[in-house]
Scaffold this motif. Structure first.
Motif, PDB file in Angstrom:
ATOM      1  N   LEU A 228       0.821  -1.221   0.000  1.00 52.92           N
ATOM      2  CA  LEU A 228       0.000   0.000   0.000  1.00 52.92           C
ATOM      3  C   LEU A 228       0.849   1.262   0.000  1.00 52.92           C
ATOM      4  CD1 LEU A 228      -2.888  -0.961   2.442  1.00 52.92           C
ATOM      5  CD2 LEU A 228      -2.778  -1.141  -0.029  1.00 52.92           C
ATOM      6  N   GLY A 229       1.911   1.264   0.809  1.00 54.41           N
ATOM      7  CA  GLY A 229       2.766   2.447   0.888  1.00 54.41           C
ATOM      8  C   GLY A 229       3.396   2.767  -0.449  1.00 54.41           C
ATOM      9  N   GLY A 230       3.850   1.735  -1.151  1.00 57.58           N
ATOM     10  CA  GLY A 230       4.482   1.963  -2.446  1.00 57.58           C
ATOM     11  C   GLY A 230       3.521   2.502  -3.475  1.00 57.58           C
ATOM     12  N   ILE A 231       2.299   1.946  -3.501  1.00 62.42           N
ATOM     13  CA  ILE A 231       1.308   2.405  -4.484  1.00 62.42           C
ATOM     14  C   ILE A 231       0.877   3.836  -4.191  1.00 62.42           C
ATOM     15  CG2 ILE A 231      -1.037   2.047  -5.345  1.00 62.42           C
ATOM     16  CD1 ILE A 231      -0.643  -0.948  -4.893  1.00 62.42           C
ATOM     17  N   LEU A 232       0.551   4.118  -2.917  1.00 64.02           N
ATOM     18  CA  LEU A 232       0.025   5.443  -2.566  1.00 64.02           C
ATOM     19  C   LEU A 232       1.076   6.536  -2.688  1.00 64.02           C
ATOM     20  CD1 LEU A 232      -2.201   4.519   0.508  1.00 64.02           C
ATOM     21  CD2 LEU A 232      -2.907   5.000  -1.829  1.00 64.02           C
TER      22      LEU A 232
END
Length: 427
Positions: A228-232
């Protein structure tokens, strides 16, 4: 008549026992012969259906989930959930729900969730005085969270079936609040059951041991942060996050936890390839079937029929919920997403329903179908793990069906539950 031939041949093939994927492909061929178009056109659509870059996310997410499921992650997540809520009356049932939340955020699969968490917790709950059917019902119901909480394989399929017009990142974020709401609703039901039947309390885990358990679980939970952190943050796409999740899962399993044997790794990869192959065959044949439906104007005809029943958006959504719930009990989730999305999405768009919101409505409906007889895949897995008859588990699940139906109503008629987070993130 064209639509009758196409859909009728598909239903007939299903009734005589042909697998769903092959039923779709053969029905597409029958439809092509009926309207006299070259069969080469169908073959082109099958190839085009799987020749999409976004589909790379599916095998990577499946492999990452498989590595974590078999590498000791489930046991550590259960232990960590026990630290957080195990000391409450009925705490083991809450541990079950919370462990499913954690594991669903890593695997994205209800089947993997039920098999992994159930293997650990169903025997433990029975040992502590919980009825085995109740323990199984908690496990099976809690696993539906994996359908909503990112990374969800089915969200990728929905985006694909919508023609790529719906962002995978937006769908991932849209599932967070409904997924957590589902977990909280099931937890509230478990607390009521615990008070009514006087289920046991767990013990408070000493601080030093709790810190050790939390430290071990954090390695696995970092997978969720990476995805999630990478996508957001925009550091990488959904496809790239899935591949990085595989590398992280491999590192944690083989070099940190070291519970999994190197010699078993080829077997795990082989099982993953078999799973992905089935999904890809289904996607390719569904693309050909969808192409034939478009040529025969099936979506337009169904849109006209449904909107002719009522011009009230809420009535139409109620009818669609009934349709999805019924179909979800008869077919698996992936083919239904691929078949129904091109048909129903134009209907809800015409009514002003956001496609991301409708994606969550579809996920909850079909997620309930996964745990409902006669074709509830996750229900079968839970019953097999618990070694109980389907009827016994289904009876124990009745209160959980009510709780999940309440969640479905909230997700359907409160769009902000699905849309607030994606919009806040600018997706």
């Amino acid at each position: 008549m064209d639509a009758v031939v196409l859909i009728g041949s598909f239903m007939l093939l299903m009734l005589i026992g042909v697998p769903v994927a092959y039923s779709l492909g053969l029905a597409a061929l029958v439809g092509a012969l009926w309207i006299d178009i070259p069969l080469d056109a169908v073959m082109v659509q099958i190839a085009a259906g799987v020749n999409k870059f976004s589909l790379l996310a599916i095998p990577f997410f499946v492999l990452a989930g498989a590595i974590m499921a078999e590498g000791g992650m489930a046991r550590r997540l259960v232990a960590f959930a026990g630290v957080l809520v195990g000391f409450i009356r009925g705490g083991l049932s809450l541990v079950n729900i919370l462990a499913s939340t954690f594991f669903g955020a890593i695997s994205g699969s209800s089947v993997a969730d039920t098999a992994s968490v159930g293997t650990v917790l169903i025997p433990e709950m029975e040992k502590k005085g919980y009825p085995r059917p109740f323990a199984t019902a908690v496990t099976v119901s809690g696993s539906v969270q994996a359908i909503l909480i990112p990374p969800s394989h089915n969200a990728v399929l929905y985006s694909l079936a919508a023609g790529g017009s719906v962002s995978i990142a937006a769908l991932f974020m849209a599932g967070v609040v409904p997924g957590l709401l589902m977990g909280l609703t099931l937890a509230a039901l478990c607390l009521l059951k615990a008070r009514k039947h006087n289920y046991p309390k767990g013990e408070v885990i000493p601080l030093r041991q709790a810190l050790k358990i939390a430290g071990e679980a954090m390695w696995g939970l970092m997978t969720m942060v990476i995805i999630l952190g990478g996508i957001l943050s925009g550091v990488f796409t959904a496809n790239e996050s899935a591949s990085i999740a595989v590398l992280w899962a491999f590192f944690v399993t083989m070099f940190v936890y070291r519970d999994y044997k190197w010699r078993d790794l080829p077997k795990l990869v082989h099982r993953t390839v078999k799973t992905v192959t089935v999904v890809m065959i289904l996607i390719g044949f569904a693309a050909a079937f969808g192409y034939m439906m478009t040529l025969m104007q099936v979506p337009m005809k169904i849109t006209g029929f449904i909107t002719g029943l009522s011009d009230n958006k809420y009535v139409i959504l109620a009818l669609l919920n009934v349709l999805l719930l019924l179909l979800g009990t008869l077919m698996d989730m992936s083919p239904l997403i691929l078949i129904l999305t091109p048909i129903l999405l134009p209907v809800v768009k015409l009514l002003g329903v956001d496609p991301v919101h409708f994606g969550m409505i579809m996920m909850v409906n079909l997620g309930i179908g996964l745990i409902t007889p006669p074709v509830g895949t996750v229900l079968f897995v839970g019953s097999a793990v618990a070694k109980l008859k389907i009827g016994v588990v289904t009876q124990a699940m009745m209160p959980f069906f009510v709780a999940l139906f309440l969640v479905l109503m909230m997700v359907t008629y409160l769009p902000a539950l699905s849309l607030w987070l994606p919009r806040a993130m600018g997706l």
